[in-house]
Design a protein around this motif. Structure first.
Motif, PDB file in Angstrom:
ATOM      1  N   SER A   1       0.835  -1.195   0.000  1.00  0.00           N
ATOM      2  CA  SER A   1       0.000   0.000   0.000  1.00  0.00           C
ATOM      3  C   SER A   1       0.876   1.254   0.000  1.00  0.00           C
ATOM      4  O   SER A   1       2.043   1.213   0.388  1.00  0.00           O
TER       5      SER A   1
ATOM      6  N   ASN B   1       0.716   3.843   1.970  1.00  0.00           N
ATOM      7  CA  ASN B   1       1.161   4.189   3.325  1.00  0.00           C
ATOM      8  C   ASN B   1       2.270   3.271   3.824  1.00  0.00           C
ATOM      9  O   ASN B   1       3.219   3.735   4.463  1.00  0.00           O
ATOM     10  N   ASP B   2       2.156   1.973   3.550  1.00  0.00           N
ATOM     11  CA  ASP B   2       3.196   1.041   3.989  1.00  0.00           C
ATOM     12  C   ASP B   2       4.527   1.312   3.279  1.00  0.00           C
ATOM     13  O   ASP B   2       5.593   1.268   3.894  1.00  0.00           O
TER      14      ASP B   2
ATOM     15  N   LYS C   1      -5.784   1.752  -7.767  1.00  0.00           N
ATOM     16  CA  LYS C   1      -6.482   2.667  -6.861  1.00  0.00           C
ATOM     17  C   LYS C   1      -7.903   2.170  -6.674  1.00  0.00           C
ATOM     18  O   LYS C   1      -8.581   1.824  -7.642  1.00  0.00           O
ATOM     19  N   GLN C   2      -8.311   2.135  -5.430  1.00  0.00           N
ATOM     20  CA  GLN C   2      -9.672   1.719  -5.103  1.00  0.00           C
ATOM     21  C   GLN C   2     -10.079   2.392  -3.813  1.00  0.00           C
ATOM     22  O   GLN C   2      -9.272   3.050  -3.165  1.00  0.00           O
TER      23      GLN C   2
ATOM     24  N   VAL D   1     -11.657   1.799   0.017  1.00  0.00           N
ATOM     25  CA  VAL D   1     -11.982   0.863   1.096  1.00  0.00           C
ATOM     26  C   VAL D   1     -12.890   1.658   2.022  1.00  0.00           C
ATOM     27  O   VAL D   1     -12.422   2.565   2.719  1.00  0.00           O
TER      28      VAL D   1
ATOM     29  N   LYS E   1     -12.470   5.605   2.139  1.00  0.00           N
ATOM     30  CA  LYS E   1     -11.071   6.040   2.055  1.00  0.00           C
ATOM     31  C   LYS E   1     -10.419   5.499   0.784  1.00  0.00           C
ATOM     32  O   LYS E   1     -10.572   4.329   0.452  1.00  0.00           O
TER      33      LYS E   1
ATOM     34  N   ASN F   1      -7.525   3.925  -1.406  1.00  0.00           N
ATOM     35  CA  ASN F   1      -6.460   2.977  -1.095  1.00  0.00           C
ATOM     36  C   ASN F   1      -5.673   2.726  -2.378  1.00  0.00           C
ATOM     37  O   ASN F   1      -6.212   2.228  -3.350  1.00  0.00           O
ATOM     38  N   THR F   2      -4.402   3.063  -2.360  1.00  0.00           N
ATOM     39  CA  THR F   2      -3.525   2.859  -3.511  1.00  0.00           C
ATOM     40  C   THR F   2      -2.520   1.768  -3.167  1.00  0.00           C
ATOM     41  O   THR F   2      -1.908   1.805  -2.103  1.00  0.00           O
ATOM     42  N   THR F   3      -2.392   0.807  -4.068  1.00  0.00           N
ATOM     43  CA  THR F   3      -1.403  -0.252  -3.874  1.00  0.00           C
ATOM     44  C   THR F   3      -0.509  -0.324  -5.105  1.00  0.00           C
ATOM     45  O   THR F   3      -0.899   0.058  -6.206  1.00  0.00           O
TER      46      THR F   3
END
Length: 97
Positions: free
Chosen positions: A31, A33-34, A63-64, A66, A69, A71-73
């Motif tokens: 992700s 943030n990670d 991008k999706q 959750v 919010k 959430n980008t991975t």
């Protein structure tokens, strides 16, 4: 041996892009943030370097939402994995006495 330096991939010249690819090689997906936390980067710094890797088609950005919010991975593409492995192999050749 003197020409090996020219076979290094310019996409991985910057330490942030090198770090992004290293983390993505060790994880199926990560992700935003990670990845930002793992590399101790600002949002903008991470986003600009990932954009360069995405443009080279080395990273896939998903991008999706959750809940409400975003959430980008990130995932390393097959081409990105191959290019990074070749880059590391060249570095290893340069390290040999």
């Amino acid at each position: 041996m003197k020409h090996l330096i020219h076979t290094l991939n310019k996409a991985f010249d910057h330490r942030v892009r090198l770090g992004v690819m290293a983390v993505l090689m060790a994880n199926e997906s990560v992700s935003f943030n990670d990845l930002k936390e793992a590399l101790d980067l600002t949002d903008g710094n991470l986003a600009s370097h990932v954009a360069a890797l995405e443009k080279a088609e080395y990273v896939l950005v998903s991008k999706q939402f959750v809940g409400k919010k975003p959430n980008t991975t990130y995932t390393a593409t097959a081409a990105g994995k191959t290019a990074f492995q070749q880059h590391l192999a060249t570095l290893e050749k340069l390290l040999r006495p």
